[in-house]
Design a protein around this motif. Structure first.
Motif, PDB file in Angstrom:
ATOM      1  N   CYS A 136       4.406   4.748  -3.571  1.00 32.89           N
ATOM      2  CA  CYS A 136       4.709   6.173  -3.463  1.00 32.89           C
ATOM      3  C   CYS A 136       5.959   6.422  -2.619  1.00 32.89           C
ATOM      4  CB  CYS A 136       3.540   6.922  -2.835  1.00 32.89           C
ATOM      5  SG  CYS A 136       2.148   7.095  -3.964  1.00 32.89           S
ATOM      6  N   HIS A 137       5.994   5.812  -1.437  1.00 30.21           N
ATOM      7  CA  HIS A 137       7.047   6.157  -0.477  1.00 30.21           C
ATOM      8  C   HIS A 137       8.354   5.410  -0.722  1.00 30.21           C
ATOM      9  CE1 HIS A 137       4.861   8.879   2.177  1.00 30.21           C
ATOM     10  NE2 HIS A 137       3.792   8.160   1.879  1.00 30.21           N
TER      11      HIS A 137
ATOM     12  N   TYR B 191      -6.226   5.530   4.198  1.00 34.33           N
ATOM     13  CA  TYR B 191      -6.286   4.135   3.781  1.00 34.33           C
ATOM     14  C   TYR B 191      -7.198   3.297   4.658  1.00 34.33           C
ATOM     15  CZ  TYR B 191      -3.068   5.064   0.152  1.00 34.33           C
ATOM     16  OH  TYR B 191      -2.546   5.570  -0.999  1.00 34.33           O
TER      17      TYR B 191
ATOM     18  N   GLN C  66       7.406  11.916  15.210  1.00 29.83           N
ATOM     19  CA  GLN C  66       5.961  11.790  15.435  1.00 29.83           C
ATOM     20  C   GLN C  66       5.628  10.579  16.297  1.00 29.83           C
ATOM     21  OE1 GLN C  66       4.002  11.669  11.646  1.00 29.83           O
ATOM     22  NE2 GLN C  66       4.233  13.860  11.308  1.00 29.83           N
TER      23      GLN C  66
ATOM     24  N   ARG D  34      -2.915  16.073   4.433  1.00 29.16           N
ATOM     25  CA  ARG D  34      -2.798  17.025   3.313  1.00 29.16           C
ATOM     26  C   ARG D  34      -3.073  16.354   1.952  1.00 29.16           C
ATOM     27  NH1 ARG D  34       1.273  17.943   6.768  1.00 29.16           N
ATOM     28  NH2 ARG D  34       2.738  16.917   5.362  1.00 29.16           N
ATOM     29  N   ASN D  35      -2.031  16.157   1.134  1.00 32.39           N
ATOM     30  CA  ASN D  35      -2.261  15.622  -0.212  1.00 32.39           C
ATOM     31  C   ASN D  35      -2.325  14.102  -0.272  1.00 32.39           C
ATOM     32  OD1 ASN D  35      -2.196  17.944  -2.237  1.00 32.39           O
ATOM     33  ND2 ASN D  35      -0.493  18.382  -0.866  1.00 32.39           N
ATOM     34  N   MET D  36      -2.089  13.442   0.854  1.00 37.26           N
ATOM     35  CA  MET D  36      -2.164  11.978   0.839  1.00 37.26           C
ATOM     36  C   MET D  36      -3.535  11.547   1.329  1.00 37.26           C
ATOM     37  SD  MET D  36       0.101   9.304   3.006  1.00 37.26           S
ATOM     38  CE  MET D  36      -0.890   8.088   3.851  1.00 37.26           C
TER      39      MET D  36
ATOM     40  N   PHE E 239       0.793  -1.232   0.000  1.00 36.57           N
ATOM     41  CA  PHE E 239       0.000   0.000   0.000  1.00 36.57           C
ATOM     42  C   PHE E 239       0.831   1.290   0.000  1.00 36.57           C
ATOM     43  CE2 PHE E 239      -3.059  -3.079   1.674  1.00 36.57           C
ATOM     44  CZ  PHE E 239      -4.120  -2.823   0.827  1.00 36.57           C
ATOM     45  N   CYS E 240       2.009   1.274   0.523  1.00 34.28           N
ATOM     46  CA  CYS E 240       2.748   2.529   0.698  1.00 34.28           C
ATOM     47  C   CYS E 240       3.952   2.622  -0.228  1.00 34.28           C
ATOM     48  CB  CYS E 240       3.230   2.654   2.136  1.00 34.28           C
ATOM     49  SG  CYS E 240       2.056   2.041   3.352  1.00 34.28           S
TER      50      CYS E 240
HETATM   51  C1  HEC Z   1      -0.453   7.817  -3.771  1.00 31.01           C
HETATM   52  C2  HEC Z   1       0.783   8.052  -3.106  1.00 31.01           C
HETATM   53  C3  HEC Z   1       0.888   7.704  -1.630  1.00 31.01           C
HETATM   54  C4  HEC Z   1       0.632   6.506  -1.017  1.00 31.01           C
HETATM   55  C5  HEC Z   1       0.192   5.211  -1.665  1.00 31.01           C
HETATM   56  C6  HEC Z   1       0.934   6.691   0.373  1.00 31.01           C
HETATM   57  N1  HEC Z   1       1.345   7.968   0.606  1.00 31.01           N
HETATM   58 FE1  HEC Z   1       2.002   8.718   2.373  1.00 31.01          FE
HETATM   59  N2  HEC Z   1       2.246  10.533   1.515  1.00 31.01           N
HETATM   60  C7  HEC Z   1       2.034  10.810   0.185  1.00 31.01           C
HETATM   61  C8  HEC Z   1       2.234  12.221  -0.043  1.00 31.01           C
HETATM   62  C9  HEC Z   1       2.112  12.939  -1.378  1.00 31.01           C
HETATM   63  C10 HEC Z   1       2.577  12.780   1.207  1.00 31.01           C
HETATM   64  C11 HEC Z   1       2.862  14.226   1.496  1.00 31.01           C
HETATM   65  C12 HEC Z   1       1.549  14.954   1.649  1.00 31.01           C
HETATM   66  C13 HEC Z   1       1.728  16.444   1.744  1.00 31.01           C
HETATM   67  O1  HEC Z   1       2.746  16.886   2.277  1.00 31.01           O
HETATM   68  O2  HEC Z   1       0.819  17.134   1.273  1.00 31.01           O
HETATM   69  C14 HEC Z   1       2.591  11.697   2.163  1.00 31.01           C
HETATM   70  C15 HEC Z   1       2.890  11.831   3.500  1.00 31.01           C
HETATM   71  C16 HEC Z   1       3.028  10.785   4.388  1.00 31.01           C
HETATM   72  C17 HEC Z   1       3.507  10.900   5.743  1.00 31.01           C
HETATM   73  C18 HEC Z   1       3.945  12.175   6.433  1.00 31.01           C
HETATM   74  C19 HEC Z   1       2.809  12.783   7.169  1.00 31.01           C
HETATM   75  C20 HEC Z   1       3.180  14.085   7.823  1.00 31.01           C
HETATM   76  O3  HEC Z   1       2.794  14.256   8.980  1.00 31.01           O
HETATM   77  O4  HEC Z   1       3.829  14.915   7.185  1.00 31.01           O
HETATM   78  C21 HEC Z   1       3.514   9.645   6.282  1.00 31.01           C
HETATM   79  C22 HEC Z   1       3.936   9.232   7.679  1.00 31.01           C
HETATM   80  C23 HEC Z   1       3.007   8.754   5.268  1.00 31.01           C
HETATM   81  N3  HEC Z   1       2.736   9.472   4.124  1.00 31.01           N
HETATM   82  C24 HEC Z   1       2.873   7.403   5.423  1.00 31.01           C
HETATM   83  C25 HEC Z   1       2.257   6.573   4.481  1.00 31.01           C
HETATM   84  C26 HEC Z   1       1.963   5.182   4.718  1.00 31.01           C
HETATM   85  C27 HEC Z   1       2.328   4.419   5.978  1.00 31.01           C
HETATM   86  C28 HEC Z   1       1.358   4.721   3.591  1.00 31.01           C
HETATM   87  C29 HEC Z   1       0.790   3.333   3.344  1.00 31.01           C
HETATM   88  C30 HEC Z   1      -0.345   2.982   4.128  1.00 31.01           C
HETATM   89  C31 HEC Z   1       1.301   5.806   2.629  1.00 31.01           C
HETATM   90  N4  HEC Z   1       1.847   6.913   3.215  1.00 31.01           N
HETATM   91  C32 HEC Z   1       0.799   5.712   1.345  1.00 31.01           C
HETATM   92  C33 HEC Z   1       1.682   9.932  -0.799  1.00 31.01           C
HETATM   93  C34 HEC Z   1       1.327   8.621  -0.593  1.00 31.01           C
END
Ligand code: HEC
Length: 237
Positions: free
Chosen positions: A120-121, A183, A164, A178-180, A116-117
């Motif tokens: 992107c990450h 799930y 965090q 924000r933009n994420m 799932f993550c």
């Molecule tokens: C479609 C792409 C995408 C997926 C899939 C995704 N993320 Fe993200 N995630 C992002 C984006 C883009 C940001 C930054 C958002 C922003 O700064 O506006 C982010 C930010 C974060 C942050 C930082 C939050 C903060 O406080 O700044 C964390 C932790 C995180 N994601 C964890 C996860 C985890 C764990 C998963 C899986 C369950 C996941 N992400 C799935 C795109 C994604």
């Protein structure tokens, strides 16, 4: 003979066009009546839908309110620590009691994270997953890039995110940030906690301390490593 043959062939070709033409028409035209049901399956049935009126009851509603004194079966989701990552309105710094952190939990989290993550990450959480790579390429493409915006996924190793509490990371996965997007609908609560455990493990893996090592392994290291930047390195990492 050949003339006959040609005429009949032409006629057959024309006739062969009719069924596809009819099918194409059926697909394009809008009908107001339901289609003819030769086999009476359960598409059409007498029933009351939730918001439809119903004269059977005094209040005229189909949807029945719960009787007085009714209690819910199963979980009322009152455990804010487990469901919201919150204890007394603050982000929880510990895992909920029903989610003991075991190696199995971290392994489950790794598997779920990679599904799932990771797109992107990135596999190590640096925000460099394949989706990000592709988005960056699209932005560079001469025509496609026009007006396209892309917010890069965050690296989970950023100091602000490393600090965090687990509850906050759980909340980011649950509700998005924000933009994420969140799930919660795709990843069940237990698995979201498992992912938090794995994110913590990932973070630790990139900022391990010597004290994390077994005494035996530490002995092999020799003297503690001097991490101060050397003067000839211009203050790098
Ligand atoms: C479609 C792409 C995408 C997926 C899939 C995704 N993320 Fe993200 N995630 C992002 C984006 C883009 C940001 C930054 C958002 C922003 O700064 O506006 C982010 C930010 C974060 C942050 C930082 C939050 C903060 O406080 O700044 C964390 C932790 C995180 N994601 C964890 C996860 C985890 C764990 C998963 C899986 C369950 C996941 N992400 C799935 C795109 C994604």
């Amino acid at each position: 003979m050949t003339k006959w043959f040609v005429s009949i062939s032409l006629l057959l070709v024309c006739l062969a066009m009719i069924p596809p033409a009819l099918i194409a028409r059926q697909r394009a035209v809008t009908f107001t009546k339901p289609r003819i049901h030769i086999i009476q399956d359960m598409d059409a049935q007498l029933k009351f839908k939730a918001q439809n009126p119903n004269t059977l009851f005094n209040d005229g509603r189909s949807m029945r309110p719960p009787l007085e004194g009714v209690i819910a079966r199963g979980d009322l989701m009152e455990d804010a620590h487990f469901y919201k990552g919150v204890i007394n309105d603050e982000w929880a710094t510990t895992f909920p009691g029903r989610m003991p952190v075991t190696l199995d939990l971290v392994r489950r989290g790794q598997e779920r994270f990679n599904i799932f993550c990771q797109p992107c990450h990135g596999i190590a959480g640096y925000g460099d997953g394949i989706v990000n790579l592709r988005a960056m390429r699209l932005m560079d493409a001469p025509l496609l890039g026009n007006g396209t915006t892309w917010v890069q996924p965050k690296s989970v190793h950023e100091e602000a995110i490393r600090e965090q509490p687990v509850g906050q990371i759980f909340n980011s996965i649950t509700n998005g940030v924000r933009n994420m997007s969140g799930y919660a609908s795709q990843v069940p609560t237990e698995d979201r906690w498992a992912i938090v455990a794995y994110v913590k493990a990932l973070q630790r893996s990139q900022h391990a301390r010597e004290t994390d090592l077994h005494a035996r392994e530490r002995a092999g290291l020799g003297d503690p490593i001097d991490r101060r930047p050397r003067s000839d390195e211009g203050g790098g990492e």
